[in-house]
Design an enzyme around this catalytic site. Structure first.
Site, PDB file in Angstrom:
ATOM      1  N   TYR A  60       0.824  -1.225   0.000  1.00 32.18           N
ATOM      2  CA  TYR A  60       0.000   0.000   0.000  1.00 32.18           C
ATOM      3  C   TYR A  60       0.856   1.273   0.000  1.00 32.18           C
ATOM      4  CZ  TYR A  60      -3.824   3.237   1.101  1.00 32.18           C
ATOM      5  OH  TYR A  60      -4.738   4.289   1.075  1.00 32.18           O
TER       6      TYR A  60
ATOM      7  N   LYS B 230       1.121   4.164  -2.988  1.00 33.31           N
ATOM      8  CA  LYS B 230       0.753   5.572  -2.780  1.00 33.31           C
ATOM      9  C   LYS B 230       1.951   6.502  -2.980  1.00 33.31           C
ATOM     10  CE  LYS B 230      -3.642   4.927  -2.087  1.00 33.31           C
ATOM     11  NZ  LYS B 230      -4.609   5.375  -3.111  1.00 33.31           N
TER      12      LYS B 230
ATOM     13  N   ILE C 281      -9.730   8.320   7.247  1.00 37.97           N
ATOM     14  CA  ILE C 281     -10.997   8.980   6.931  1.00 37.97           C
ATOM     15  C   ILE C 281     -12.115   7.954   7.110  1.00 37.97           C
ATOM     16  CG2 ILE C 281     -12.280  10.255   5.161  1.00 37.97           C
ATOM     17  CD1 ILE C 281      -9.617  11.637   5.984  1.00 37.97           C
TER      18      ILE C 281
ATOM     19  N   THR D  66     -14.636   5.943   6.163  1.00 36.99           N
ATOM     20  CA  THR D  66     -15.239   5.392   4.943  1.00 36.99           C
ATOM     21  C   THR D  66     -15.361   3.878   5.106  1.00 36.99           C
ATOM     22  OG1 THR D  66     -13.170   4.852   3.825  1.00 36.99           O
ATOM     23  CG2 THR D  66     -13.968   7.133   3.589  1.00 36.99           C
TER      24      THR D  66
END
Ligand code: NAD
Length: 250
Positions: free
Chosen positions: A155, A159, A188, A190
């Site tokens: 990840y 990014k 965040i 989500t």
């Protein structure tokens, strides 16, 4: 008059989370919105929500890991709306939080194909149109893990790659009237974060990682994306905008 009344915005991953909030934020400012996602029911719900608010939107099915699907999707968006002025390349997947020696090659390829290939394919076809039609503004979804290590496996690598891609495009297309920036959210609230929070250790770490003492909201990232796409940011390109409640300031 909304500030984006004459403009078309494309958002990938518009069915959920930050992409969903950004679709609504574009529509609230008058943009016609192309909601692109692999999740058709979710994307159609976003369109219905925009229409219920009096806005204009349409759903486009796409798997961003498939170059031909991305090419067809961008063509269809331009064919339907007659142009493309702003793009938020947001579709992404979380990685598993395991150390590198425990990361399978399949998992590596899956994360890199959505988070990196997907942004490459989207920008490739968005730029082809913007170069020929007087410019535009692109924002790519990175993360605080695009500027610092952590989170295990592929990840953060994916990014960080988004930053290199975005800065190179910012430089290569600056004279074409095209701006390219990346956003770097902290945690965040989500569905992606909900999936990660199932791990109790990670859930506690996420809750405590921000100096502001809370997680961010998808709307708080959407505001940054919309600003980067707006004329208010006309001299901003190649920028890495951090939206993380102060986490990286430490
Ligand atoms: P989410 O899982 O809520 O939404 C992601 C959306 O992308 C979904 O609608 C999903 O269907 C879509 N998608 C996934 N793979 C796709 C594919 N191959 N083709 C097309 N669409 C695909 O996630 P989110 O939290 O809203 O994250 C959005 C972006 O922001 C991601 O790139 C993520 O890495 C990044 N980000 C999220 C956070 C966070 O804390 N939520 C933090 C930093 C960065």
């Amino acid at each position: 008059m909304g500030e984006f009344d004459d403009r078309v915005a494309l958002v990938t991953g518009g069915a959920s989370g930050i992409g969903w909030a950004t679709c609504l934020a574009f529509a609230e400012r008058g943009a016609r919105v192309a909601v692109a996602d692999i999740d058709e029911p979710g994307g159609r719900t976003t369109v219905e929500q925009i229409e219920a608010l009096g806005g204009e939107a349409r759903f486009f099915a796409v798997d961003v890991t498939d170059e031909m699907q991305v090419r067809a999707m961008v063509d269809e968006v331009i064919g339907h709306f007659g142009g493309l002025h702003m793009a938020y390349n947001n579709a992404g997947v979380e990685g598993q939080r395991v150390r590198l020696h425990e990361t399978t090659t399949d998992h590596w390829r899956k994360v890199m194909s959505v988070n990196v290939d997907g942004i490459f394919f989207c920008m490739k076809y968005e730029l082809a149109h913007m170069v020929e039609h007087g410019g535009g503004s692109i924002v790519n979804a990175s993360s605080t893990f695009g500027l610092a290590g952590g989170a295990g496996g592929p990840y953060p690598a994916s990014k960080h790659a988004v930053v290199g891609l975005t800065k190179s495009v910012a430089l290569d297309y600056a004279e074409d009237g095209i701006r390219a920036n990346s956003v770097h959210p902290g945690a965040i609230e989500t569905p992606m974060i909900e999936r990660l929070r199932i791990d109790p250790v990670l859930g506690e770490a996420l809750a405590g990682m921000h100096p502001m003492g809370r997680m961010g909201l998808p709307e708080e990232v959407a505001e940054a994306v919309v600003w980067l796409c707006s004329d208010a940011a006309s001299f901003v390109t190649g920028h890495t905008m951090v939206i993380d409640g102060g986490n990286l300031a430490r």
